[in-house]
Design a protein around this motif. Structure first.
Motif, PDB file in Angstrom:
ATOM      1  N   ASP A 260      -8.095  -5.337   6.583  1.00  0.00           N
ATOM      2  CA  ASP A 260      -7.613  -5.111   5.216  1.00  0.00           C
ATOM      3  C   ASP A 260      -6.244  -5.764   5.066  1.00  0.00           C
ATOM      4  OD1 ASP A 260      -6.935  -4.310   2.699  1.00  0.00           O
ATOM      5  OD2 ASP A 260      -7.088  -2.153   3.093  1.00  0.00           O
ATOM      6  N   LYS A 262      -4.396  -6.369   2.727  1.00  0.00           N
ATOM      7  CA  LYS A 262      -3.458  -5.705   1.815  1.00  0.00           C
ATOM      8  C   LYS A 262      -2.576  -4.720   2.577  1.00  0.00           C
ATOM      9  CE  LYS A 262      -6.785  -4.277  -0.801  1.00  0.00           C
ATOM     10  NZ  LYS A 262      -7.532  -3.563  -1.880  1.00  0.00           N
ATOM     11  N   GLN A 263      -3.116  -4.182   3.653  1.00  0.00           N
ATOM     12  CA  GLN A 263      -2.320  -3.251   4.443  1.00  0.00           C
ATOM     13  C   GLN A 263      -1.138  -3.945   5.102  1.00  0.00           C
ATOM     14  OE1 GLN A 263      -2.434  -0.080   4.508  1.00  0.00           O
ATOM     15  NE2 GLN A 263      -4.403   0.319   3.518  1.00  0.00           N
ATOM     16  N   GLU A 264      -1.344  -5.196   5.550  1.00  0.00           N
ATOM     17  CA  GLU A 264      -0.236  -5.936   6.164  1.00  0.00           C
ATOM     18  C   GLU A 264       0.918  -6.078   5.190  1.00  0.00           C
ATOM     19  OE1 GLU A 264       0.797 -10.126   8.452  1.00  0.00           O
ATOM     20  OE2 GLU A 264      -1.162  -9.866   7.483  1.00  0.00           O
ATOM     21  N   ALA A 265       0.593  -6.427   3.938  1.00  0.00           N
ATOM     22  CA  ALA A 265       1.647  -6.583   2.934  1.00  0.00           C
ATOM     23  C   ALA A 265       2.370  -5.267   2.686  1.00  0.00           C
ATOM     24  CB  ALA A 265       1.037  -7.110   1.625  1.00  0.00           C
ATOM     25  N   LYS A 266       1.618  -4.171   2.688  1.00  0.00           N
ATOM     26  CA  LYS A 266       2.241  -2.870   2.460  1.00  0.00           C
ATOM     27  C   LYS A 266       3.173  -2.491   3.605  1.00  0.00           C
ATOM     28  CE  LYS A 266      -1.563  -0.936  -0.287  1.00  0.00           C
ATOM     29  NZ  LYS A 266      -2.600   0.129  -0.342  1.00  0.00           N
TER      30      LYS A 266
END
Length: 416
Positions: A260, A262-266
């Protein structure tokens, strides 16, 4: 008196090894009950799951830990005289020793040390085509745990000590060669730490007050006597060995980020609160401890079921962390579920439940969280990397402990 539902079959020992983390959850589901009875190694065993089951299991008035751990687990994983098999005032006294190491300042130090050790390790990655993250994590966490604990570690012995500590962890769900490797690794590690304790007590080496080796070396039992060197060594290993075990969580965390993006960006821009939620979700979702055991202290009745003195009882750690009554969509990775979490003592129990100070909950879970957070910060903010798709991201719930089959490989690593 209500009859405890019974698992079919004469003895389920082989099935524990075959089914691993799924052994208990499958039977609770099939029997439609949060309690059942089975046989392991020829002995009657009661098994519990659910939040109420955990609440019962961690009632120290009803259960004791002495005599609950199989000798084979003591001789490979925990040690034969360690805190995991203690009860009453001696346990409480020893537990305070461990808790004294877990101050906010010392835990923050561990996080800083861990991230710096990752940065140091990454200096040599540019010359490699690829690295296996789990293997790298074992050495990084071994270095970090030893530095934090005040244990001198020569560069030439890092790989050996890291592997010995891992072999102890890798042995807990095994028979045959894996188990014997773990027992041998424990003997070698105990001898290493015993010599260091003796050197510290004789003034041949120094350690700072507040470090694990210092506190264990000079701790006194309730009778005023210092810890036996063997016991002190076992307890120091119960600090650094579980830290190396966090290497599995590092591989799983990298897998969660890969699956996922998107988790890295978060995580990259997150405040500490979100990173901690991410770490908690790694601990909840991915397999670590399948179950734990205790013995009935004295006869009692719970929900109409009779518990006999001395009976071994298992609590379904993995199942509770995936219980749909406690967790919405429990098979999904969702750190956001912890936004409104109240920090229950009997729902999130990947390293055991109950109270840290009065019960048997593992104080090392704070070390685990700090090590995961520091490692996530490193992976998302200190390096860029690619993930080769030609690797096996799957992990087995039959193998204990479990980890991604490939160990999670990364390549084309660039330090920022």
């Amino acid at each position: 008196m209500k009859q405890i539902p019974k698992d079919k079959g004469l003895d389920q020992s082989v099935n524990v090894l075959r089914e691993g983390y799924q052994f208990l959850p499958k039977r609770f589901e099939r029997l439609g009950s949060d309690i059942f009875q089975t046989r392991l190694l020829g002995k009657k065993i009661i098994c519990l799951t659910g939040e109420e089951g955990a609440r019962l299991f961690y009632d120290n008035e009803k259960f004791k830990r002495k005599g609950a751990l199989p000798k084979r687990i003591q001789k490979s994983l925990f040690g034969e005289n360690a805190i995991q098999g203690m009860d009453g005032d001696p346990h409480q006294h020893r537990k305070l020793l461990f808790m004294s190491l877990m101050t906010p300042e010392r835990l923050e130090d561990l996080g800083d040390i861990t991230r710096k050790q990752w940065q140091k390790k990454a200096q040599g990655w540019g010359r490699k085509k690829a690295v296996e993250l789990h293997e790298e994590a074992k050495e990084v966490l071994c270095r970090a745990a030893c530095q934090w604990s005040g244990i001198p570690l020569r560069e030439k012995e890092v790989k050996k000590r890291a592997e010995q500590l891992w072999l102890m962890v890798d042995s807990f769900g095994a028979v045959g060669p894996r188990h014997w490797k773990g027992r041998k690794a424990r003997k070698l590690s105990e001898q290493w730490i015993k010599e260091l304790i003796e050197d510290l007590r004789e003034g041949k080496i120094e350690a700072s007050q507040g470090t694990a080796i210092y506190e264990m070396a000079y701790h006194r039992n309730l009778d005023g006597q210092p810890l036996d060197t063997q016991i002190a060594a076992e307890e120091i290993l119960n600090v650094i060995r579980p830290t190396v075990a966090v290497s599995t969580y590092i591989a799983f965390g990298a897998l969660a980020i890969h699956q996922d993006p998107k988790q890295e960006a978060k995580v990259k821009v997150a405040e500490d609160e979100y990173i901690e939620m991410f770490a908690q979700e790694i601990r909840r979702l991915f397999p670590f401890v399948p179950f734990l055991g205790a013995r009935v202290r004295r006869d009692f009745i719970w929900n109409g079921y009779y518990f006999k003195t001395g009976r071994l009882v298992l609590i379904d750690i993995h199942g509770i962390d995936h219980d749909p009554r406690l967790w919405d969509n429990p098979q999904e990775f969702s750190p956001e579920r912890f936004y409104n979490w109240k920090g229950g003592l009997f729902d999130l129990i990947p390293q055991g439940g109950g109270d840290h100070y009065k019960g048997h909950r593992c104080p090392g879970e704070w070390i685990t969280i700090e090590a995961i957070k520091a490692s996530l910060n490193f992976l998302t903010n200190d390096i860029d990397y690619e993930v080769p798709l030609k690797q096996d991201f799957s992990y087995s719930l039959s193998r204990m402990p479990s980890l991604p089959e490939s160990g999670f490989i990364i390549k084309n690593i660039v330090r920022k």
